[in-house]
Design an enzyme around this catalytic site. Structure first.
Site, PDB file in Angstrom:
ATOM      1  N   ARG A  46      49.160  73.266  47.201  1.00  0.00           N
ATOM      2  CA  ARG A  46      48.900  72.837  48.580  1.00  0.00           C
ATOM      3  C   ARG A  46      47.472  73.224  48.949  1.00  0.00           C
ATOM      4  NH1 ARG A  46      50.244  76.219  52.253  1.00  0.00           N
ATOM      5  NH2 ARG A  46      52.368  76.610  51.529  1.00  0.00           N
ATOM      6  N   TYR A  98      43.788  51.150  65.751  1.00  0.00           N
ATOM      7  CA  TYR A  98      44.986  51.021  64.924  1.00  0.00           C
ATOM      8  C   TYR A  98      46.207  51.569  65.691  1.00  0.00           C
ATOM      9  CZ  TYR A  98      48.243  51.793  61.113  1.00  0.00           C
ATOM     10  OH  TYR A  98      49.358  51.785  60.318  1.00  0.00           O
ATOM     11  N   ASP A 170      36.870  55.845  62.009  1.00  0.00           N
ATOM     12  CA  ASP A 170      37.860  55.369  61.041  1.00  0.00           C
ATOM     13  C   ASP A 170      37.193  54.230  60.278  1.00  0.00           C
ATOM     14  OD1 ASP A 170      39.898  53.990  59.709  1.00  0.00           O
ATOM     15  OD2 ASP A 170      41.403  54.489  61.219  1.00  0.00           O
ATOM     16  N   LYS A 195      44.481  51.336  51.883  1.00  0.00           N
ATOM     17  CA  LYS A 195      43.963  49.978  52.022  1.00  0.00           C
ATOM     18  C   LYS A 195      42.920  49.695  50.931  1.00  0.00           C
ATOM     19  CE  LYS A 195      46.618  50.355  55.623  1.00  0.00           C
ATOM     20  NZ  LYS A 195      46.129  50.704  56.951  1.00  0.00           N
TER      21      LYS A 195
HETATM   22  C1  LIG Z   1      46.622  51.662  57.935  1.00  0.00           C
HETATM   23  C2  LIG Z   1      45.635  52.277  58.821  1.00  0.00           C
HETATM   24  C3  LIG Z   1      45.770  53.604  59.251  1.00  0.00           C
HETATM   25  C4  LIG Z   1      46.967  54.456  58.874  1.00  0.00           C
HETATM   26  O1  LIG Z   1      46.990  54.764  57.522  1.00  0.00           O
HETATM   27  P1  LIG Z   1      48.327  55.001  56.656  1.00  0.00           P
HETATM   28  O2  LIG Z   1      47.794  55.198  55.293  1.00  0.00           O
HETATM   29  O3  LIG Z   1      49.178  53.784  56.815  1.00  0.00           O
HETATM   30  O4  LIG Z   1      48.992  56.206  57.216  1.00  0.00           O
HETATM   31  C5  LIG Z   1      44.769  54.132  60.040  1.00  0.00           C
HETATM   32  N1  LIG Z   1      43.704  53.392  60.410  1.00  0.00           N
HETATM   33  C6  LIG Z   1      43.554  52.122  60.040  1.00  0.00           C
HETATM   34  C7  LIG Z   1      42.356  51.356  60.489  1.00  0.00           C
HETATM   35  C8  LIG Z   1      44.506  51.509  59.230  1.00  0.00           C
HETATM   36  O5  LIG Z   1      44.353  50.232  58.874  1.00  0.00           O
END
Ligand SMILES: *Cc1c(COP(=O)(O)O)cnc(C)c1O
Length: 381
Positions: A46, A98, A170, A195
């Protein structure tokens, strides 16, 4: 090293002990301690794991940050970042963030008296005027999800610095191949590595990069204390995905550009949201801060078209949540990714029922256009 080479050789390149060209999957929870107070840099997975460390070093180099941290999901990464704040603090957020980020702030952190204020971050005067004594950070996405609004990262970071608050970006939609917020003045970058960074729709992961040692120490403390770490196998998969990021993103950019222009010319379509179109209000700002427009396109079907029929008629494009994989995906933001946002807020910001979001993959553009054309023909009411 140029960025394309860094994707492949950055972080920890291979395995020193064996010469393996890939970082091994250190599938271990703990490490032998030869004596009291003696170890080889790892005590418990961890706290630290060599495979995870490899992806953490890699993302820090790619984002030109001080240190990186890998989490079990994008939301775990965002949760760790919000955990830097304390009760009484307030965060400013972009107005079509998001859905999951909005939900964790609205339904979880609000209970701990960490509040949020929604601002139009494309309007710098509004940003400046919204920063009061309680505001400790501004959290932006650019382009936003799903309406592709563009925020000037450099300008917002400058305002934040003047007010001594943090800028968090982000960067999921762009990846460091196309946009590097820390170079533009941001303090923290977060990713849903699920993604584009992973890129193959085969893992869930999150990353955080910070720009200085103080934030690095605090974030590592939170990561180790709250424990939402990325597993060794998923760390390996993520490194594997990142190696091909440049070639994939080039193709996503190219395919999405062709499809956005195709959609923009169709009479079935009310509006196309894609920053690569010269008519997009954020086109120039985006071009200044990023080197490509990415693979996500949103558009609104005219009232005489049935969005359910459209989505269900697609055959090459898969109906599903998520984005950024090699395969094209379609989603319906109002009921899926943004379903947790109240109806009135959705309508106000433009997430209407006829809004469709496409994540354009790296298939043949001809097949994708044929598929979309066929679905448009079938969805006429
Ligand atoms: C999918 C997404 C998230 C969340 O991420 P997860 O891996 O699904 O927890 C946060 N910000 C954006 C812009 C996203 O597309």
């Amino acid at each position: 090293m140029n960025f394309e080479s860094l994707l492949i050789h950055g972080g920890i390149d291979g395995d020193e002990r064996t010469g393996a060209v890939n970082v091994p999957i250190f599938q271990t929870s703990t490490y032998k301690q030869p004596g009291f107070g003696v170890n080889k840099g790892y005590e418990y997975s961890r706290t630290g794991n060599p495979t995870r460390e490899a992806v953490e070093k890699l993302i820090a180099e790619l984002e030109r940050g001080y240190a990186g941290y890998a989490f079990a999901s994008g939301m775990a990464a965002i949760t760790a970042v919000v955990s830097l704040f304390k009760s009484g603090d307030k965060l400013l957020i972009s107005n079509n963030l998001y859905g999951g980020t909005f939900r964790v702030l609205d339904k979880v952190f609000k209970n701990f008296d960490i509040s949020y204020g929604i601002v139009n971050t494309t309007d710098l005067e509004e940003v400046r005027a919204s920063i009061d004594d309680k505001v400790k950070a501004i959290f932006i996405e650019t382009p936003t999800n799903p309406l592709m609004d563009i925020t000037d990262i450099q300008a917002v970071s400058k305002i934040a610095k003047e007010k001594s608050i943090l800028t968090v970006v982000d960067n999921t939609f762009m990846t460091p191949y196309l946009q590097r917020p820390i170079e533009l003045g941001a303090d923290i970058v977060v990713h849903s590595a699920t993604k584009y960074l992973g890129g193959h729709s085969d893992l869930v992961a999150g990353l955080v990069v910070v720009n200085n040692s103080e934030l690095s120490e605090r974030l590592h403390f939170i990561q180790n204390s709250t424990g939402g770490v990325l597993a060794p196998f998923d760390s390996f998969l993520l490194i594997r995905g990142i190696k091909t990021l440049a070639v994939r993103m080039d193709r996503h950019n190219k395919n999405a550009d062709v499809i956005a222009r195709y959609l923009n010319g169709r009479e079935e379509i009310e509006k196309v949201y894609y920053p690569g179109l010269e008519s997009h209000s954020g086109h120039d700002t985006h071009k200044r801060q990023a080197s490509g427009f990415g693979g996500v396109i949103s558009f609104v079907l005219k009232d005489s078209y049935d969005y359910k029929k459209f989505v269900e008629s697609l055959e090459v494009v898969t109906f599903g949540e998520s984005l950024g994989g090699v395969e094209s995906l379609v989603c319906h933001p109002a009921s899926m990714t943004h379903g947790s946002i109240p109806y009135e807020i959705r309508q106000n910001v433009g997430i209407v029922d006829n809004l469709i979001r496409l994540s354009i993959g790296i298939e043949s553009e001809e097949d994708l256009i044929k598929d979309i054309q066929n679905a448009l023909d079938k969805s006429r009411i």
